[in-house]
Write a protein that holds these residues in place. Structure first.
Motif, PDB file in Angstrom:
ATOM      1  N   ILE A  88     -65.052  -8.223  31.539  1.00  0.00           N
ATOM      2  CA  ILE A  88     -64.895  -9.178  32.651  1.00  0.00           C
ATOM      3  C   ILE A  88     -63.798 -10.195  32.336  1.00  0.00           C
ATOM      4  N   ILE A  89     -63.833 -10.699  31.093  1.00  0.00           N
ATOM      5  CA  ILE A  89     -62.818 -11.683  30.699  1.00  0.00           C
ATOM      6  C   ILE A  89     -61.426 -11.057  30.714  1.00  0.00           C
ATOM      7  N   LEU A  90     -61.334  -9.792  30.261  1.00  0.00           N
ATOM      8  CA  LEU A  90     -60.040  -9.106  30.249  1.00  0.00           C
ATOM      9  C   LEU A  90     -59.489  -8.947  31.667  1.00  0.00           C
ATOM     10  N   ILE A  91     -60.372  -8.562  32.596  1.00  0.00           N
ATOM     11  CA  ILE A  91     -59.941  -8.425  34.003  1.00  0.00           C
ATOM     12  C   ILE A  91     -59.443  -9.769  34.532  1.00  0.00           C
ATOM     13  N   ALA A  92     -60.180 -10.839  34.176  1.00  0.00           N
ATOM     14  CA  ALA A  92     -59.784 -12.173  34.636  1.00  0.00           C
ATOM     15  C   ALA A  92     -58.440 -12.583  34.048  1.00  0.00           C
ATOM     16  N   ILE A  93     -58.253 -12.267  32.753  1.00  0.00           N
ATOM     17  CA  ILE A  93     -56.991 -12.633  32.096  1.00  0.00           C
ATOM     18  C   ILE A  93     -55.813 -11.910  32.743  1.00  0.00           C
ATOM     19  N   ILE A  94     -56.046 -10.654  33.143  1.00  0.00           N
ATOM     20  CA  ILE A  94     -54.974  -9.888  33.787  1.00  0.00           C
ATOM     21  C   ILE A  94     -54.759 -10.366  35.223  1.00  0.00           C
ATOM     22  N   ALA A  95     -55.880 -10.645  35.928  1.00  0.00           N
ATOM     23  CA  ALA A  95     -55.787 -11.009  37.347  1.00  0.00           C
ATOM     24  C   ALA A  95     -55.216 -12.410  37.550  1.00  0.00           C
TER      25      ALA A  95
END
Length: 454
Positions: A88-95
């Motif tokens: 979830i954090i990775l998706i947020a960092i990318i988004a």
């Protein structure tokens, strides 16, 4: 807004922490010390044979158990919450950077060539004006090279000449900086002055009244945004010749220096009186030369613009042939209702202190959506006396505001708080406009206009 370098550092640190969380989640927690097949994770603790062994295979998947590298020590339990959290954090960092890139102001990060390109194409880039402001900022603090500054100057000249794109007056700041920094050569100064002259829209009335005037209008070539002589004051010398008359110098007009600039140049009645009835060629010459320019950093260049018109000189008894009138109480009422933002302002002046017998009045009149054009003399009335303050002309579709500054006897105002404004039709006034041929032949009365103090 945070600096871009700090944002990049935060994102990098977040990615490192996220990947570490993911790795720890996959690695999981060791629950015991049982031997486990490394491939399928089958618990081999029930084997009666020593491990590893050259001939043994995993009973579950058939994976050889011939070396210790094929055997895992201990059953492990993956930390699913940690894995899910890291994803979830990775998706947020990318988004978030993707989202932020659409909201972050990248203008300060753009190279000069890109700022120039965007500034010249306001129809293609929403950031065009920001880019132009950034470019001006760089030029003003000498963060552009000599070549880059002159390239921006050339862009400004190009924008003056480009009638397909709305001219942003900020380009005048680019031109101003070039002249202030003494970067403009004679050739470049000439290019600017010529572009300025060529940009003006000049109109001439086609039908003129003998012994009256030839109305000529000169205005900027943009309805919004304008070409102005911001960098160098550009007074223009006007010369005209018609028929067999010798060219006559009608003096000097100021440069086009403000939005919506519009002026009527009335070529003198004495000069026009020498023209016989009928059609004549009128040659108008606009000239700018250094001799007219008193500022510093003179652009030593002379530029001309010659225009040719045809004018038809008529006699007073032909007026009805070339004009038309509209009458009626309905049209009169509609015109009076179309009057907007009518003001009479009393201004204090030094003359009033020296000569208290007179007061200074500024009268402003605006009309919108008229039933017919106006060609009227304008009067102030106190109910007993009238004072002519000027003329008002506007076509039916036109929108025009007129301001009149007049010194009137103090007794005319007295203790009154209100005055009337009267507009009386005067057909000759039509010939002081460039393109109006119809007018409302009714007297308009705008009653009880309050006098305000400034």
């Amino acid at each position: 807004m945070l600096p871009l370098s700090l944002i990049i550092a935060i994102i990098t640190a977040s990615l490192i922490i996220t990947f570490l969380m993911f790795w720890l989640g996959i690695k999981g927690k060791t629950l015991d010390d049982h031997p486990v097949c490394k491939k399928c994770k089958y618990d081999l603790s029930g084997f009666n044979h020593p491990l590893p062994s050259p001939s043994l295979k995993c009973p579950e998947c058939g994976h050889p158990l011939t070396s210790q590298s094929n055997i895992q020590v201990g059953n492990k339990h993956k930390n699913k919450p940690l894995i899910i959290s890291s994803i979830i954090i990775l998706i947020a960092i990318i988004a978030l950077p993707v989202w932020a890139s659409f909201n972050y102001d990248w203008t300060a990060q753009k190279p000069i060539w890109l700022l120039r390109f965007e500034a010249k194409h306001p129809d293609q880039f929403k950031t065009s004006r920001k880019s132009l402001l950034q470019l001006i900022g760089y030029i003003s603090i000498d963060q552009t090279s000599h070549a880059q500054t002159l390239a921006a100057f050339d862009d400004a000249i190009e924008m003056i000449r480009n009638d397909d794109v709305l001219y942003d007056n900020l380009w005048s700041d680019v031109i101003a900086h070039v002249f202030e920094k003494n970067l403009a050569s004679t050739e470049e100064a000439e290019q600017y002055a010529q572009a300025f002259l060529d940009s003006l829209i000049v109109k001439c009335r086609k039908t003129v009244l003998q012994d009256h005037v030839i109305a000529i209008s000169i205005r900027s070539n943009k309805d919004r945004g304008h070409i102005e002589s911001a960098a160098i004051y550009l007074p223009i010398e006007v010369t005209a010749a018609a028929g067999n008359n010798k060219p006559h110098n009608f003096g000097e007009i100021a440069g086009v220096e403000h939005v919506g600039f519009y002026m009527n140049l009335h070529l003198s009645d004495q000069w026009l009186g020498k023209l016989p009835l009928g059609e004549h060629d009128l040659k108008l010459n606009l000239k700018f030369s250094p001799s007219l320019y008193d500022g510093e950093n003179k652009p030593f260049a002379i530029v001309h613009r010659e225009l040719n018109f045809k004018v038809n000189v008529i006699s007073p008894d032909q007026i009805d042939t070339y004009t038309s009138t509209v009458k009626g109480a309905e049209h009169k009422a509609a015109a009076e209702n179309a009057a907007k933002r009518i003001k009479i302002t009393r201004q204090a002046s030094d003359d009033e202190e020296e000569n208290p017998e007179y007061v200074s009045l500024v009268t402003t009149i605006n009309f919108n959506e008229l039933p017919a054009g106006l060609a009227h003399d304008v009067y102030l009335s106190n109910g007993e006396q009238e004072k002519r303050i000027g003329a008002y002309t506007v076509s039916k579709k036109g929108k025009a505001g007129h301001m009149y500054h007049e010194e009137v006897p103090a007794s005319f105002v007295g203790e009154r708080e209100k005055l009337d404004i009267i507009l009386r039709p005067h057909v000759k006034i039509i010939f002081e406009s460039t393109d109006q041929n119809d007018f409302l032949d009714e007297t308009l009365i705008l009653k009880d206009i309050k006098i305000t103090e400034r």
